[in-house]
Every structure is written in structure tokens, then in C-alpha cells.
Design a protein around this motif. Structure first.
Motif, mmCIF file in Angstrom:
data_model
loop_
_atom_site.group_PDB
_atom_site.id
_atom_site.type_symbol
_atom_site.label_atom_id
_atom_site.label_comp_id
_atom_site.label_asym_id
_atom_site.label_seq_id
_atom_site.Cartn_x
_atom_site.Cartn_y
_atom_site.Cartn_z
ATOM 1 N N PHE A 1 4.467 -12.265 5.996
ATOM 2 C CA PHE A 1 4.929 -11.195 5.116
ATOM 3 C C PHE A 1 5.178 -11.721 3.704
ATOM 4 C CE2 PHE A 1 8.206 -8.562 3.191
ATOM 5 C CZ PHE A 1 7.765 -7.278 3.453
ATOM 6 N N LYS A 2 5.870 -12.844 3.623
ATOM 7 C CA LYS A 2 6.167 -13.433 2.308
ATOM 8 C C LYS A 2 4.889 -13.764 1.549
ATOM 9 C CE LYS A 2 10.678 -15.551 3.284
ATOM 10 N NZ LYS A 2 11.414 -16.830 3.426
ATOM 11 N N ASP A 3 3.915 -14.331 2.249
ATOM 12 C CA ASP A 3 2.664 -14.694 1.583
ATOM 13 C C ASP A 3 1.900 -13.466 1.111
ATOM 14 O OD1 ASP A 3 3.305 -17.310 2.056
ATOM 15 O OD2 ASP A 3 1.837 -17.629 3.656
ATOM 16 N N LYS B 1 4.682 -8.677 -8.345
ATOM 17 C CA LYS B 1 5.911 -8.867 -9.114
ATOM 18 C C LYS B 1 6.936 -7.771 -8.865
ATOM 19 C CE LYS B 1 3.747 -11.526 -12.819
ATOM 20 N NZ LYS B 1 3.491 -11.626 -14.269
ATOM 21 N N ARG B 2 6.476 -6.594 -8.440
ATOM 22 C CA ARG B 2 7.403 -5.489 -8.222
ATOM 23 C C ARG B 2 8.130 -5.586 -6.877
ATOM 24 N NH1 ARG B 2 5.583 -1.395 -4.932
ATOM 25 N NH2 ARG B 2 3.429 -1.582 -4.187
ATOM 26 N N ILE B 3 7.719 -6.539 -6.040
ATOM 27 C CA ILE B 3 8.334 -6.685 -4.717
ATOM 28 C C ILE B 3 9.142 -7.978 -4.678
ATOM 29 C CG2 ILE B 3 7.898 -6.996 -2.249
ATOM 30 C CD1 ILE B 3 5.432 -5.216 -2.580
ATOM 31 N N ASN B 4 10.421 -7.849 -4.381
ATOM 32 C CA ASN B 4 11.323 -8.993 -4.341
ATOM 33 C C ASN B 4 12.020 -9.066 -2.982
ATOM 34 O OD1 ASN B 4 11.130 -9.714 -7.270
ATOM 35 N ND2 ASN B 4 11.994 -7.654 -7.484
ATOM 36 N N ILE B 5 11.896 -10.196 -2.328
ATOM 37 C CA ILE B 5 12.594 -10.402 -1.058
ATOM 38 C C ILE B 5 13.999 -10.908 -1.377
ATOM 39 C CG2 ILE B 5 12.636 -11.690 1.113
ATOM 40 C CD1 ILE B 5 9.564 -11.742 0.966
ATOM 41 N N ILE B 6 14.990 -10.100 -1.041
ATOM 42 C CA ILE B 6 16.374 -10.377 -1.424
ATOM 43 C C ILE B 6 17.080 -11.286 -0.427
ATOM 44 C CG2 ILE B 6 18.613 -9.339 -1.967
ATOM 45 C CD1 ILE B 6 16.339 -8.761 -3.982
ATOM 46 N N GLN C 1 0.818 -1.218 0.000
ATOM 47 C CA GLN C 1 0.000 0.000 0.000
ATOM 48 C C GLN C 1 0.854 1.271 0.000
ATOM 49 O OE1 GLN C 1 -2.941 0.122 3.143
ATOM 50 N NE2 GLN C 1 -3.047 2.358 3.104
ATOM 51 N N ASP C 2 1.960 1.233 0.737
ATOM 52 C CA ASP C 2 2.742 2.442 0.977
ATOM 53 C C ASP C 2 3.800 2.740 -0.092
ATOM 54 O OD1 ASP C 2 1.284 2.627 3.300
ATOM 55 O OD2 ASP C 2 2.911 1.969 4.622
ATOM 56 N N THR C 3 4.074 1.792 -0.983
ATOM 57 C CA THR C 3 5.171 1.980 -1.940
ATOM 58 C C THR C 3 4.699 1.900 -3.385
ATOM 59 O OG1 THR C 3 5.721 -0.397 -1.964
ATOM 60 C CG2 THR C 3 6.819 0.976 -0.309
ATOM 61 N N LYS C 4 5.529 2.419 -4.255
ATOM 62 C CA LYS C 4 5.304 2.310 -5.690
ATOM 63 C C LYS C 4 6.603 1.850 -6.344
ATOM 64 C CE LYS C 4 1.873 6.036 -5.855
ATOM 65 N NZ LYS C 4 1.534 7.371 -6.424
ATOM 66 N N GLY C 5 6.486 1.218 -7.485
ATOM 67 C CA GLY C 5 7.672 0.781 -8.202
ATOM 68 C C GLY C 5 8.313 -0.445 -7.571
ATOM 69 N N ASP C 6 9.445 -0.836 -8.118
ATOM 70 C CA ASP C 6 10.133 -2.044 -7.657
ATOM 71 C C ASP C 6 10.679 -1.863 -6.243
ATOM 72 O OD1 ASP C 6 9.622 -3.254 -10.064
ATOM 73 O OD2 ASP C 6 11.586 -2.765 -10.934
ATOM 74 N N GLN C 7 10.492 -2.893 -5.441
ATOM 75 C CA GLN C 7 10.975 -2.885 -4.068
ATOM 76 C C GLN C 7 11.846 -4.116 -3.832
ATOM 77 O OE1 GLN C 7 10.221 -0.286 -1.801
ATOM 78 N NE2 GLN C 7 9.397 0.623 -3.678
ATOM 79 N N ASP C 8 13.119 -3.883 -3.548
ATOM 80 C CA ASP C 8 14.027 -4.953 -3.148
ATOM 81 C C ASP C 8 14.082 -4.952 -1.628
ATOM 82 O OD1 ASP C 8 14.546 -5.681 -5.735
ATOM 83 O OD2 ASP C 8 16.341 -4.446 -5.922
ATOM 84 N N VAL C 9 13.521 -5.985 -1.035
ATOM 85 C CA VAL C 9 13.262 -6.004 0.409
ATOM 86 C C VAL C 9 14.213 -6.951 1.127
ATOM 87 C CG1 VAL C 9 11.496 -6.331 2.177
ATOM 88 C CG2 VAL C 9 10.824 -5.636 -0.134
ATOM 89 N N ALA C 10 14.732 -6.483 2.259
ATOM 90 C CA ALA C 10 15.489 -7.340 3.168
ATOM 91 C C ALA C 10 14.690 -7.494 4.458
ATOM 92 C CB ALA C 10 16.855 -6.749 3.469
ATOM 93 N N ILE C 11 14.640 -8.709 4.982
ATOM 94 C CA ILE C 11 13.956 -8.987 6.245
ATOM 95 C C ILE C 11 15.011 -9.249 7.310
ATOM 96 C CG2 ILE C 11 12.387 -10.530 7.471
ATOM 97 C CD1 ILE C 11 11.084 -11.184 4.783
#
Length: 336
Positions: A192-194, A200-205, A165-175
């Protein structure tokens, strides 16, 4: 020689008897684990003797749980002790539970961090007539009476939806998660992963561990930013993770463009939200957990069999526009 031998056996037997008697006495009245734990005999005027055993005594989150438990204990004339390891240590945590059982307390409130290690010990407490309420983290395969706390999978799911909800565009995420083996941390990560898996724009790195310390969270953040300089989102699953992430991000680069999702409402977390470094945090209600846990133990002791085995407290997402967070809100509506 026979007489001397008999005297020796008699002295040995008496010493063994004395040692056993003292062990039983002090097992009932008091016990010590280094300098962190001591269970005392319940004062005569108190109705019950309950023990709240957290993951670590020095954690501000658990002080809020303690505050709720103490307020309920005061209202209901219960003698409450807050015992456990100063820093997260599963072995010391388990020892404290075992000593509380040996001390014959009237009820135990604790976490069920690791099913394999905690379940047998919680079952031992119940077998000895001591009801157990799990708080914050459940042990669903044990004989505990009730779990009171966050739906940790749902909390992680809310965090993922908030990121979308809070972001736009591609997000490379670290947990950054507290401990890999802790069941509640696993659920917060999986939720969170589910939540983001179809975006598709959000990737957990990567997923790193903080060992539930701010320093650990900072070290993991430094490592992740060095290895993945294009990271633009972080999610911390325990109370100090977001704070550690925020400190590193402020030191290394502009906070603009890096999204941080924290966990809980510690003062430093709220301060970083006000500054705009942390964008949002998952809000639990630890005061409510402690308060309700004491009340549930009292109901169990008084013979109430109408206990739902899982009783989830509220979970929400908190952002800058929600400031200030009032005391009544932190207590989850329990302003008594």
C-alpha cells in the motif's frame, strides 16, 4: 536394604517404561491443547490424514478456507481435521503444529506467520516425512513444499491504487493492521505504501494494530480519530479491521467524506459496502486456498514433483457496483 533398594529401582523403571509407552501411544493417536485441539487416528477407509491449522479457529475467513479444504477432502476421500487456537495465539499455533508432527499425520496445511518461529518447526515436519503446504501466509525460508494463497504485497498495492482511483484531493490516511509482526500483514502495508508514495496528495499519518480483532480495530480507530481529527481515509489489512473501522466511523461522525478500504468479503463487510460506509475491499479467495492446498498435498503424497513452489490465488478489488457477490465468485471459480 539392598533388596528393598532393588525393588524400588525396579518399580521406578517400570513406571518410567509405562509412562513412555503411553506418551508414544497418545502422541500417535490423540493429543489435547486445552479444549481447542485434538488430532485423531485416521479411519482405516480414508486415504490420508491431513490437518489444517489456522491462525484462529473463530475467524470467519478461516471457515471459508476450511470449507474449501473439506470439499476437496470429501472428493478425494481424505480425513481432514481443522485444529488450532480459538483466538490468535502464536504459542498455541506452534504447539498445534508440533503435536500434529508427533501424531504422525500425512500432511499439514498452515500459515507461516513469523519466519523465525515457524521455519524450524515446518522444517521439523518435513524432516519427519510430513509434507507442508503453507496457506494464506508463506514461510519462504522453510522447507515447505508449496505456498498457496494471496500475493500479499500485490494485495496491498492494489488497495493503494484503488484509493488513488477512488478519491480526489488531499487524503490523510490511517492504516490499521492485524499484527505488526505477521509477515503477510507487513507485506500488505508495504504494498500500500509503495502504491501511494508518489502521490503528493496522499499522506499516511499513522499505522496502528488491531490484534486481528474487531474490538482492537475499533479501539485503534477511536484513538486515531481523537489524535488526528482530520483523517479522511482508512485502510484495514485484515478481515475484521474494515468492519471495526466502519462501526466507529458510523457512531462518531457522518460517513460522507471518509474513505474506508477493507479486506476480505465477510458478510458484515459486504453489508457495509452496500450501505456505502466501506467504499471498497480487497478480495481474496480463501475457499480456493483450502481446496487447492488439499489437492497439492495429495499430489505430493502420490509422488508428483512438478509443483511450483509459489502458487498465488486471485486478488481483486470489490466495490458496491460489484454486488451481489455470488457463491461461485467467493469460491474463486471452484464451483464443484
Amino acid at each position: 536394604m539392598i533388596v528393598i533398594r532393588r525393588i524400588f529401582y525396579l518399580i521406578t523403571f517400570l513406571a518410567f517404561l509405562l509412562t513412555g509407552t503411553l506418551t508414544l501411544y497418545y502422541g500417535k493417536e490423540t493429543f489435547h491443547l486445552g479444549s481447542t485441539s485434538k488430532v485423531n487416528a485416521v479411519p482405516d477407509e480414508k486415504a490420508y490424514h491431513f490437518v489444517l491449522i489456522p491462525e484462529e479457529l473463530s475467524n470467519e475467513y478461516w471457515h471459508l478456507v476450511e470449507e474449501g479444504a473439506r470439499d476437496a477432502a470429501k472428493l478425494h476421500d481424505v480425513y481432514l481435521e481443522f485444529l488450532g487456537p480459538k483466538q490468535a495465539d502464536i504459542d498455541e499455533h506452534l504447539k498445534t503444529i508440533d503435536m500434529a508432527i508427533a501424531g504422525g499425520v500425512d500432511g499439514i496445511m498452515t500459515q507461516g506467520i513469523s519466519d523465525q518461529e515457524f521455519t524450524p518447526l515446518l522444517n521439523k515436519a518435513v524432516k519427519n516425512g510430513i509434507p507442508v503446504v503453507t496457506v494464506d501466509t508463506d514461510a519462504p525460508n522453510s522447507n515447505r513444499e508449496v505456498y498457496i494463497g494471496t500475493d500479499n504485497y500485490y494485495a496491498g498495492f492494489l488497495a493503494g491504487k484503488a484509493l488513488i482511483q477512488d478519491t480526489k484531493g488531499d487524503q490523510d490516511v490511517a492504516i490499521i493492521t492485524g499484527r505488526f509482526e505477521a509477515s503477510h500483514q507487513k507485506l500488505r502495508v508495504q504494498g500500500f505504501k509503495d502504491a501511494v508514495q508518489n502521490e503528493k496528495r496522499i499522506n499516511i499519518i499513522a499505522v496502528e494494530e488491531s490484534n486481528i480483532t474487531k474490538i482492537g480495530a475499533m479501539e485503534s480507530t477511536y484513538k486515531l480519530l481523537k489524535e488526528h481529527p482530520d483523517l479522511n481515509a482508512f485502510y484495514g489489512t485484515s478481515a475484521l479491521d474494515g468492519i471495526g473501522i466502519a462501526q466507529v466511523v458510523e457512531r462518531l461522525k457522518s460517513t460522507e467524506g471518509i474513505y474506508i478500504m477493507g479486506f476480505d468479503t465477510l458478510p458484515d463487510t459486504l453489508s457495509y459496502i452496500e450501505k456505502g460506509t466501506i467504499d471498497a475491499t480487497v478480495v481474496q479467495f480463501p475457499y480456493q486456498m483450502g481446496y487447492q492446498a488439499v489437492e497439492k498435498l495429495i499430489q505430493i503424497k502420490e509422488g508428483s514433483n512438478k509443483q511450483e513452489s509459489i502458487q498465488h490465488t486471485k486478488t481483486e478489488i470489490f466495490r458496491k457496483e460489484d454486488l451481489p457477490l455470488l457463491p461461485a465468485s467467493i469460491k474463486g471459480g471452484l464451483n464443484r
